[in-house]
Design a protein around this motif. Sequence first.
Motif, PDB file in Angstrom:
ATOM      1  N   GLN A 107       0.845  -1.208   0.000  1.00  0.00           N
ATOM      2  CA  GLN A 107       0.000   0.000   0.000  1.00  0.00           C
ATOM      3  C   GLN A 107       0.875   1.251   0.000  1.00  0.00           C
ATOM      4  O   GLN A 107       0.545   2.259  -0.575  1.00  0.00           O
ATOM      5  CB  GLN A 107      -0.869  -0.020   1.268  1.00  0.00           C
ATOM      6  N   TYR A 154       3.597   1.842  -1.477  1.00  0.00           N
ATOM      7  CA  TYR A 154       4.224   2.217  -2.752  1.00  0.00           C
ATOM      8  C   TYR A 154       3.190   2.391  -3.856  1.00  0.00           C
ATOM      9  O   TYR A 154       3.497   2.795  -4.952  1.00  0.00           O
ATOM     10  CB  TYR A 154       5.227   1.139  -3.170  1.00  0.00           C
ATOM     11  N   ALA A 155       1.865   2.097  -3.573  1.00  0.00           N
ATOM     12  CA  ALA A 155       0.885   2.117  -4.676  1.00  0.00           C
ATOM     13  C   ALA A 155       0.648   3.568  -5.110  1.00  0.00           C
ATOM     14  O   ALA A 155       0.531   4.470  -4.274  1.00  0.00           O
ATOM     15  CB  ALA A 155      -0.435   1.531  -4.184  1.00  0.00           C
ATOM     16  N   LYS A 156       0.623   3.844  -6.425  1.00  0.00           N
ATOM     17  CA  LYS A 156       0.389   5.235  -6.897  1.00  0.00           C
ATOM     18  C   LYS A 156      -1.052   5.625  -6.597  1.00  0.00           C
ATOM     19  O   LYS A 156      -1.354   6.717  -6.176  1.00  0.00           O
ATOM     20  CB  LYS A 156       0.616   5.306  -8.420  1.00  0.00           C
ATOM     21  N   VAL A 157      -2.036   4.720  -6.829  1.00  0.00           N
ATOM     22  CA  VAL A 157      -3.444   5.093  -6.631  1.00  0.00           C
ATOM     23  C   VAL A 157      -3.762   4.925  -5.145  1.00  0.00           C
ATOM     24  O   VAL A 157      -3.242   4.020  -4.501  1.00  0.00           O
ATOM     25  CB  VAL A 157      -4.343   4.153  -7.469  1.00  0.00           C
ATOM     26  N   ASP A 158      -4.582   5.809  -4.600  1.00  0.00           N
ATOM     27  CA  ASP A 158      -4.902   5.725  -3.173  1.00  0.00           C
ATOM     28  C   ASP A 158      -5.805   4.507  -2.961  1.00  0.00           C
ATOM     29  O   ASP A 158      -7.011   4.555  -3.187  1.00  0.00           O
ATOM     30  CB  ASP A 158      -5.628   7.014  -2.770  1.00  0.00           C
TER      31      ASP A 158
END
Lengths: 198, 139
Positions: free
Chosen positions: A42, A44-48
């Motif tokens: 979570q 490193y994920a670009k999208v929230d």
Amino acid sequence: MHYDNRHSMLVAWAKVALPLSALALLSVLFLFSGKADPEMAQLYAKVDVAELAREQRMTAPEYSGMTEDGAALTVTAAAARPDTDGAGASAADLKAKLETPGGFTADLAAKAGRIDPGSGAIVLSDQVTVQTSSGYRLATTKLEVATDRTALTAPEPVRAEGPFGTITADQMRLGTSESGAQDLVFNGHVRLLYQPQE
Amino acid sequence: QQVAFAGLRADTAAAVEVSADSLTVNQADGTAVFTGNVVISQGDMRLKAATVEVEYGADRTRIARLHASGGVMLASATEAAEAREAVYEVTSGQLVMTGDVLMTQGENVMSGQKLAVDLKTGTGQMDGRVRTILQPGAN
């Protein structure tokens, strides 16, 4: 195969032992794979991810329909979500195209938009631009696009770059006249500025 | 009858500004009609009319003529002219007013059927049962 000196014997043994050990090493490699930790992902994920999971969202929605007088209306947006009060939906970065059977087209774009279930109209707001096939480029802050008939209404001041000059007015309405052609009607303090070129 | 308009000059290269209550542009053939106390102004020339229709030149980016109708009033510092209709050639600066033209210049009053004014040079030509009332003692 006997060699008289140690070196040749050593090389012969190496030619057998080294490839075998390499083979053994590679085959056990997959046994030691690390586990992917979802919690860590979570960060490193670009999208929230949390917001995506919690909210009802539709990415890249597309609406297309036909009005009563035969004009095709297609609307696409970056994302759309239902309104909190449950009626209607709001969308971001909308692009719309209206094509009438007579060949008139209008390309609309806006940063934000709402679908108003009451009147069935799509209300565009925030930097609305309209480009018509007749060479008019309009910019306004709010535009109502009717979905049941060919009608665009801009209740707030509008600025239009026409083929022969710039027009500013308090309101603008684009609709189909009796003759079947589209009429662009400006109302309220209409001002046309025309620079004659010699 | 030759008429000189001292005040009636318009710089035909200046920007033309048309203001009105409403404007309808037909998207098929592009005709544009201004309605509701329309004022055409260019330089210091003001032409008031009820409705004005725009007529284009060759390609649609140039305005050739403005047809004003429904009672036209042309005003400048010293002269005023009224008529039923007027046609203003934007490119050449020719203005032709027709229909019960009434022209006042200071105290002088002149009436006729047709008044052609060249706004570039400020000269005008009135014809059609011209009647002039000159106030004695005026210049």
